[in-house]
Design a protein around this motif. Structure first.
Motif, short mmCIF file in Angstrom:
data_model
loop_
_atom_site.label_atom_id
_atom_site.label_comp_id
_atom_site.label_asym_id
_atom_site.label_seq_id
_atom_site.Cartn_x
_atom_site.Cartn_y
_atom_site.Cartn_z
N UNK A 132 0.81 -1.23 0.00
CA UNK A 132 0.00 0.00 0.00
C UNK A 132 0.84 1.28 0.00
N UNK A 133 2.16 1.12 0.14
CA UNK A 133 3.04 2.29 0.02
C UNK A 133 3.30 2.54 -1.46
N UNK A 134 3.68 3.78 -1.79
CA UNK A 134 4.19 4.06 -3.14
C UNK A 134 5.58 3.46 -3.23
N UNK A 135 5.98 3.03 -4.43
CA UNK A 135 7.37 2.55 -4.55
C UNK A 135 8.31 3.74 -4.38
N UNK A 136 9.38 3.53 -3.61
CA UNK A 136 10.37 4.57 -3.29
C UNK A 136 9.81 5.70 -2.41
N UNK A 137 8.64 5.46 -1.81
CA UNK A 137 8.09 6.44 -0.86
C UNK A 137 9.05 6.58 0.33
N UNK A 138 9.15 7.81 0.85
CA UNK A 138 9.98 8.03 2.05
C UNK A 138 9.04 8.15 3.24
#
Lengths: 233, 86
Positions: A132-138
């Motif tokens: 559920x995170x964006x890829x490469x999300x910080x």
């Protein structure tokens, strides 16, 4: 409405994050959850097991090593082979490496200090624990450990890279993985990894401590939601 | 059945950074005698094994090391076996 799945939180003598995990799963996410005591030999009706943080068995011999010999730990291996989901947080990560459910091991922090602070993590969303995170999300999640310095031999590291097993990496706020922001000396800034079949994750940061608005940070919540999402599809 | 006394020495493998050893070395550099170097910190475990003979005892110790006492990802070990005097 979010699907309900069955969680269990393991409990060893010296665990101290089990209540936080239980609270987030039952009160915030309204999931079914039970505690499993270390000398129990049964895991039934469970989709996802959380191995919580703490100082199991006083960190004697090596962190996680004594817990890896417990009755429930042996059942954990079978649970993993059957494809069940396992989340090891902090001491839970150390226990899972001692059990050889995850590659490598966690050494003393390079500074030899216990480190307790918020850190930025870069997320790889290719797993049931991070979908559920964006890829490469910080994201920002706190760490609190003295032995979080991930180590594995070169062959193992290369295999992990090839299989895309590195899920969380210590990063700066721009997503740059440089050694200046590496808090503990971990190889490749590793903060969290999965096993080869990607049903087991181990991570040093504490997502359960960043899962409620009252704490001013809910970045950890998506990890638990990702697992629920995985079972909903 | 004979009893054997075991001295097990466990050390970090050479490719593992040993910050404790480094800290000791750095602190000694400030002392009056900076001639020693290459410090590595390990641990020693002693215990007793009952076995029919020394060869069997060696097998038991190796098994214990692999099962729990040593993490071969980061540690190497050696041991000495002594006849226990009653």
């Amino acid at each position: 409405m979010m699907k309900k799945i069955n969680f269990a939180v393991l409990n060893f003598p010296g665990s101290n994050c089990e209540r936080d995990c239980f609270h987030v799963l039952t009160k915030i996410l309204k999931q079914k959850c039970k505690y499993i005591w270390h000398d129990s030999s049964s895991i039934s009706g469970v989709d996802c097991i959380v191995v919580p943080g703490g100082f199991s068995y006083g960190d004697y011999l090596r962190t996680g090593s004594i817990a890896s010999q417990s009755k429930i730990a042996k059942k954990l291996k079978q649970f993993s082979l059957n494809g069940g989901s396992i989340i090891g947080i902090c001491n839970g990560f150390q226990i899972l490496t001692e059990l050889k459910l995850l590659p490598g091991t966690l050494l003393r922090n390079k500074s030899l200090r216990f480190i307790c602070k918020d850190v930025n993590l870069k997320v790889n969303n290719d797993s049931r624990f991070s979908n559920l995170y964006e890829n490469n999300e910080i994201i920002k999640i706190p760490i609190a450990h003295a032995e979080g310095n991930f180590y594995a031999d070169k062959i193992t590291i290369n295999k992990m890279k090839k299989n895309n097993q590195i899920i969380f990496s210590y990063s700066d706020s721009n997503g740059d993985l440089n050694s200046n922001i590496n808090p503990n000396g971990s190889m490749l800034n590793i903060a969290g990894i999965t096993n080869k079949s990607k049903n087991v994750i181990g991570m040093m940061p504490h997502p359960e401590r960043a899962s409620e608005k009252i704490f001013g940070n809910t970045d950890g919540l998506k990890l638990f939601k990702s697992v629920i999402n995985f079972y909903s599809n | 059945m004979p009893s054997y006394k075991i001295n097990l020495n466990i050390m970090p493998i050479p490719s593992v950074l040993d910050p404790q050893g480094e800290a000791i070395e750095n602190s000694l550099k400030n002392s009056s005698n900076p001639s020693a170097s290459g410090f590595r910190v390990g641990k020693k475990i002693t215990f007793t094994v009952r076995a029919s003979n020394k060869r069997k005892c060696k097998e038991i110790v190796k098994d214990l090391c692999q099962k729990l006492l040593v993490n071969e990802v980061i540690e190497e070990y050696s041991f000495e076996i002594y006849d226990e005097k009653n």
